[in-house]
Write a protein that holds these residues in place. Structure first.
Motif, mmCIF file in Angstrom:
data_model
loop_
_atom_site.group_PDB
_atom_site.id
_atom_site.type_symbol
_atom_site.label_atom_id
_atom_site.label_comp_id
_atom_site.label_asym_id
_atom_site.label_seq_id
_atom_site.Cartn_x
_atom_site.Cartn_y
_atom_site.Cartn_z
ATOM 1 N N GLU A 40 0.828 -1.218 0.000
ATOM 2 C CA GLU A 40 0.000 0.000 0.000
ATOM 3 C C GLU A 40 0.858 1.262 0.000
ATOM 4 O O GLU A 40 0.507 2.255 -0.634
ATOM 5 C CB GLU A 40 -0.941 -0.004 1.207
ATOM 6 N N TYR A 41 1.981 1.227 0.721
ATOM 7 C CA TYR A 41 2.869 2.394 0.751
ATOM 8 C C TYR A 41 3.418 2.689 -0.644
ATOM 9 O O TYR A 41 3.448 3.842 -1.083
ATOM 10 C CB TYR A 41 4.016 2.143 1.728
ATOM 11 N N VAL A 42 3.823 1.629 -1.352
ATOM 12 C CA VAL A 42 4.329 1.813 -2.724
ATOM 13 C C VAL A 42 3.219 2.359 -3.626
ATOM 14 O O VAL A 42 3.455 3.237 -4.468
ATOM 15 C CB VAL A 42 4.892 0.486 -3.272
ATOM 16 N N ARG A 43 1.993 1.868 -3.418
ATOM 17 C CA ARG A 43 0.876 2.390 -4.214
ATOM 18 C C ARG A 43 0.645 3.862 -3.926
ATOM 19 O O ARG A 43 0.364 4.643 -4.841
ATOM 20 C CB ARG A 43 -0.393 1.582 -3.908
ATOM 21 N N ALA A 44 0.727 4.249 -2.650
ATOM 22 C CA ALA A 44 0.553 5.662 -2.279
ATOM 23 C C ALA A 44 1.630 6.517 -2.918
ATOM 24 O O ALA A 44 1.363 7.619 -3.425
ATOM 25 C CB ALA A 44 0.573 5.806 -0.760
ATOM 26 N N LEU A 45 2.855 6.009 -2.907
ATOM 27 C CA LEU A 45 3.982 6.732 -3.505
ATOM 28 C C LEU A 45 3.773 6.905 -5.004
ATOM 29 O O LEU A 45 3.939 8.003 -5.560
ATOM 30 C CB LEU A 45 5.261 5.944 -3.231
ATOM 31 N N ASN A 46 3.367 5.821 -5.667
ATOM 32 C CA ASN A 46 3.125 5.883 -7.113
ATOM 33 C C ASN A 46 1.951 6.794 -7.440
ATOM 34 O O ASN A 46 1.965 7.517 -8.445
ATOM 35 C CB ASN A 46 2.875 4.488 -7.670
ATOM 36 N N ALA A 47 0.901 6.773 -6.580
ATOM 37 C CA ALA A 47 -0.258 7.645 -6.814
ATOM 38 C C ALA A 47 0.144 9.100 -6.701
ATOM 39 O O ALA A 47 -0.298 9.951 -7.494
ATOM 40 C CB ALA A 47 -1.363 7.320 -5.808
ATOM 41 N N ALA A 48 1.005 9.417 -5.722
ATOM 42 C CA ALA A 48 1.482 10.800 -5.560
ATOM 43 C C ALA A 48 2.297 11.228 -6.774
ATOM 44 O O ALA A 48 2.172 12.364 -7.260
ATOM 45 C CB ALA A 48 2.310 10.923 -4.279
ATOM 46 N N LYS A 49 3.127 10.314 -7.289
ATOM 47 C CA LYS A 49 3.942 10.643 -8.474
ATOM 48 C C LYS A 49 3.062 10.804 -9.713
ATOM 49 O O LYS A 49 3.288 11.704 -10.535
ATOM 50 C CB LYS A 49 4.982 9.546 -8.705
ATOM 51 N N LEU A 50 2.060 9.917 -9.842
ATOM 52 C CA LEU A 50 1.164 10.015 -10.997
ATOM 53 C C LEU A 50 0.379 11.317 -10.975
ATOM 54 O O LEU A 50 0.101 11.905 -12.025
ATOM 55 C CB LEU A 50 0.203 8.824 -11.014
#
Length: 452
Positions: A40-50
């Protein structure tokens, strides 16, 4: 021995049509997912970058005026119509969907300083430095939909000439009265050629006026003597007044909490007040590096937009000390007026370079119709981002904004100056008798006095 057999009904996993999605069975037992938080943390990071990758807030510019845009007004009964007035006396009605002029309202001989629309959306009120108040008939929806708008120009319903120039106008949220700000605050009726009431407190010019959305008889004004005054039409005299250290350029009431208002100030900050307790600000909103010229609340009451002399537009949370978004372009000059659209999806800014600009309220929001799966995906990513927003890497990516060099340098210079001022005050307090120099909160520091 008892044998358990897995039995499934074919109806549970068989598609009805070939276009349907395959059904996937998931077991949400946390013991089966030991890496769930890491994933989930990686998903949050990727969502912020996207979000950063897809941040394209600027939609388009609307040009047609030949002088600086000085004021704007929304039509409460028509979502995609917005009125703008310029320094050369030109008033235009724009269709935001097609970004073109629908109708023009010629007549003012000087700068148009104020525009407002009646509650039913049928009458436009304008005022300016030519000392006139003009009432116009708002075109019907059919004209908004028509493609040929080259010769659409309206004639005023009424022209009221008065003794002094006007600086602002606002209409009651529920009623037939409107108020103008100038050498004094005048209350007008649609059918009267002279003010039905006038208020004056001191001899300084009132520069902005706003009616309260919840209580139609209460209005707030700001004046050139650095004061903010609250008037009650049911009383013969003004109710309350505070004097600040710098001038307030504009005021906006929170439509969802009508006891609160936010003032856009010359000292680069915005101050939110509770009208029942004016001796201190509820919140100080910082980030601009030059005078804040205009402010407008979102219909949701959760955020507001500001336009500044530093050539940027910023969006603040109603209780946030710093802006969540900053918009700028190379061509955009000093921003004199800003408005949230009636559905809180867009922001419109009017600037010194004669253009109106249309922006998305959420920079990375996907425009157009969303499929249910897309909407669920967006909501999930937003929830994940919200869950991990306090972690340093996610926080850094979400907060980062690219700024023009001049604004970046001015902001760093302001930080250095405020830090130096804080250190100086600390040293002075350390070398003085205990209690001789009291600590004063920033929320109270900018207020000189409250008068009742």
């Amino acid at each position: 021995m008892k044998v358990k057999v897995i039995s499934r009904s074919t109806d549970e996993f068989t598609r009805e049509r070939s276009q349907d999605l395959q059904r996937v069975f998931r077991n949400f037992d946390p013991n089966l997912r030991s890496q769930e938080k890491a994933v989930e943390y990686v998903r949050a990071l990727n969502a912020a970058k996207l979000d950063k990758i897809f941040a394209r807030p600027f939609i388009g510019a609307m040009d047609g005026h030949i002088d600086a845009v000085s004021c704007m007004a929304k039509n409460p009964s028509h979502l995609k119509g917005i009125f703008s007035g310029s320094m050369d006396g030109d008033i235009r009605l724009w269709d935001l969907a097609s970004r073109r002029t629908v109708c023009q309202f010629p007549g003012h001989q000087g700068a148009v300083r104020g525009l407002t629309v009646s509650t039913d959306g049928r009458v436009l009120v304008s005022c300016g430095t030519d000392s006139t108040v003009r009432l116009w008939n708002v075109p019907v929806s059919s004209i908004m939909e028509s493609n040929d708008s080259s010769n659409n120009s309206a004639k005023p319903l009424a022209v009221y000439v008065w003794k002094h120039a006007f600086w602002a106008v606002d209409h009651q949220w529920d009623g037939d009265l409107f108020a103008t700000a100038g050498a004094q605050v005048d209350i007008w009726d649609h059918n009267r050629s002279q003010p039905v009431n006038s208020f004056e407190w001191g001899k300084d010019t009132a520069i902005s006026v706003r009616f309260n959305p919840g209580e139609p008889n209460i209005l707030a004004t700001s004046a050139s003597d650095r004061s903010i005054t609250i008037f009650d039409l049911r009383l013969a005299s003004p109710a309350r007044k505070i004097i600040m250290r710098t001038k307030t350029n504009s005021i906006a009431w929170n439509p969802m909490e009508p006891m609160n208002f936010t003032a856009a100030n010359e000292d680069c900050n915005c101050y939110s007040y509770d009208s029942r307790k004016l001796d201190e600000a509820r919140c100080v909103h910082k980030d601009h590096v030059s005078a804040v010229m205009d402010i407008d609340y979102s219909p949701t009451g959760r955020e507001f937009v500001t336009g500044s002399y530093d050539r940027t537009v910023r969006i603040f949370q109603y209780n946030g000390g710093h802006s969540r978004e900053v918009y700028h372009t190379k061509r955009m000059q000093r921003v004199f007026c800003v408005k949230f659209s009636c559905d809180a999806s867009y922001v419109i800014s009017g600037s010194d370079d004669t253009n109106l600009r249309l922006w998305k309220a959420k920079a990375s929001e996907q425009l157009g119709v969303l499929l249910p799966r897309e909407r669920k995906k967006h909501e999930y990513l937003e929830a994940v981002k919200n869950r991990y927003k306090h972690l340093p890497e996610v926080k850094r990516i979400v907060r980062h904004r690219h700024l023009p060099r001049a604004i970046y340098k001015a902001a760093s210079l302001r930080r250095i100056m405020s830090e130096a001022e804080r250190k100086k005050e600390e040293r002075r307090r350390a070398h003085s008798a205990p209690g001789s120099i009291p600590k004063e909160a920033l929320r109270k520091r900018r207020i000189i006095e409250e008068v009742e």
